[in-house]
Design a protein around this motif. Structure first.
Motif, PDB file in Angstrom:
ATOM      1  N   SER A  16       0.824  -1.207   0.000  1.00 51.60           N
ATOM      2  CA  SER A  16       0.000   0.000   0.000  1.00 51.60           C
ATOM      3  C   SER A  16       0.859   1.258   0.000  1.00 51.60           C
ATOM      4  O   SER A  16       0.620   2.198  -0.758  1.00 51.60           O
ATOM      5  CB  SER A  16      -0.920  -0.018   1.225  1.00 51.60           C
ATOM      6  N   GLN A  17       1.887   1.276   0.839  1.00 45.94           N
ATOM      7  CA  GLN A  17       2.762   2.449   0.914  1.00 45.94           C
ATOM      8  C   GLN A  17       3.524   2.637  -0.391  1.00 45.94           C
ATOM      9  O   GLN A  17       3.675   3.764  -0.875  1.00 45.94           O
ATOM     10  CB  GLN A  17       3.739   2.330   2.085  1.00 45.94           C
ATOM     11  N   THR A  20       1.173   4.098  -2.958  1.00 45.48           N
ATOM     12  CA  THR A  20       0.913   5.498  -2.644  1.00 45.48           C
ATOM     13  C   THR A  20       2.100   6.371  -3.056  1.00 45.48           C
ATOM     14  O   THR A  20       1.920   7.430  -3.664  1.00 45.48           O
ATOM     15  CB  THR A  20       0.595   5.675  -1.153  1.00 45.48           C
ATOM     16  N   ALA A  82      -2.755   3.685  -6.557  1.00 48.09           N
ATOM     17  CA  ALA A  82      -2.705   4.439  -5.295  1.00 48.09           C
ATOM     18  C   ALA A  82      -4.113   4.711  -4.770  1.00 48.09           C
ATOM     19  O   ALA A  82      -4.369   4.590  -3.567  1.00 48.09           O
ATOM     20  CB  ALA A  82      -1.949   5.749  -5.491  1.00 48.09           C
ATOM     21  N   TRP A  85      -5.655   1.741  -2.958  1.00 47.58           N
ATOM     22  CA  TRP A  85      -5.204   1.509  -1.587  1.00 47.58           C
ATOM     23  C   TRP A  85      -5.714   2.568  -0.630  1.00 47.58           C
ATOM     24  O   TRP A  85      -5.688   2.373   0.582  1.00 47.58           O
ATOM     25  CB  TRP A  85      -3.678   1.417  -1.538  1.00 47.58           C
ATOM     26  N   GLN A  87      -4.824   5.405   0.759  1.00 44.92           N
ATOM     27  CA  GLN A  87      -4.103   5.985   1.896  1.00 44.92           C
ATOM     28  C   GLN A  87      -4.243   7.504   1.928  1.00 44.92           C
ATOM     29  O   GLN A  87      -4.188   8.096   2.999  1.00 44.92           O
ATOM     30  CB  GLN A  87      -2.617   5.631   1.828  1.00 44.92           C
TER      31      GLN A  87
END
Length: 116
Positions: A16-17, A20, A82, A85, A87
C-alpha cells in the motif's frame, strides 16, 4: 493473531505504501502536464486529474488510456493503484495540490462541461 496473518498485514502495508509513493510521483508528473501542456494528450491528462479529484463530477472514460503515450498511461495506472489503496487523496501528495487541481479544472473548462 497468528504470525501468518501479521505477516500478511505487514506485506499489504508495504504494498500500500509503495503504491501510494509511486502514485504521488506519477500524479505530480500528470499534474505538470495538465498545467503546462496544450495538446489533446494534455486535455486528456487534465480530465484524468479532475476525475481523481472528484470522480462523480468529472467521470473519466478508461478507453482514454489508449489515446495517450505509454508513459502517461503508465502514470495514470500508478495513480489508480494508489487510489485503490486509499491511503491519501492524490492531490494531497503534491505541494498545493488542491488549488493546482482546481486551476487545471478551470484552465481546461472542465467545470462547465461537467454541469451538462
Amino acid at each position: 493473531m497468528s504470525n501468518s496473518i501479521l505477516e500478511e498485514i505487514a506485506r499489504l502495508g508495504v504494498r500500500s505504501q509503495c503504491a501510494t509513493d509511486k502514485g504521488g510521483a506519477a500524479f505530480a508528473r500528470l499534474l505538470q502536464i495538465a498545467e503546462t501542456g496544450n495538446t489533446s494528450q494534455a486535455r486528456r491528462v487534465a480530465a484524468f486529474v479532475a476525475s481523481t479529484f472528484n470522480g462523480r463530477r468529472f467521470p473519466f472514460d478508461p478507453f482514454e488510456l489508449r489515446a495517450v503515450d505509454a508513459e502517461i498511461s503508465d502514470d495514470m495506472l500508478c495513480c489508480l493503484d494508489a487510489l485503490r489503496w486509499a491511503q491519501a487523496d492524490l492531490y494531497s501528495l503534491v505541494p498545493d495540490g488542491h488549488s493546482r487541481v482546481r486551476a487545471v479544472i478551470q484552465r481546461w473548462g472542465l467545470a462547465s462541461r461537467s454541469a451538462s
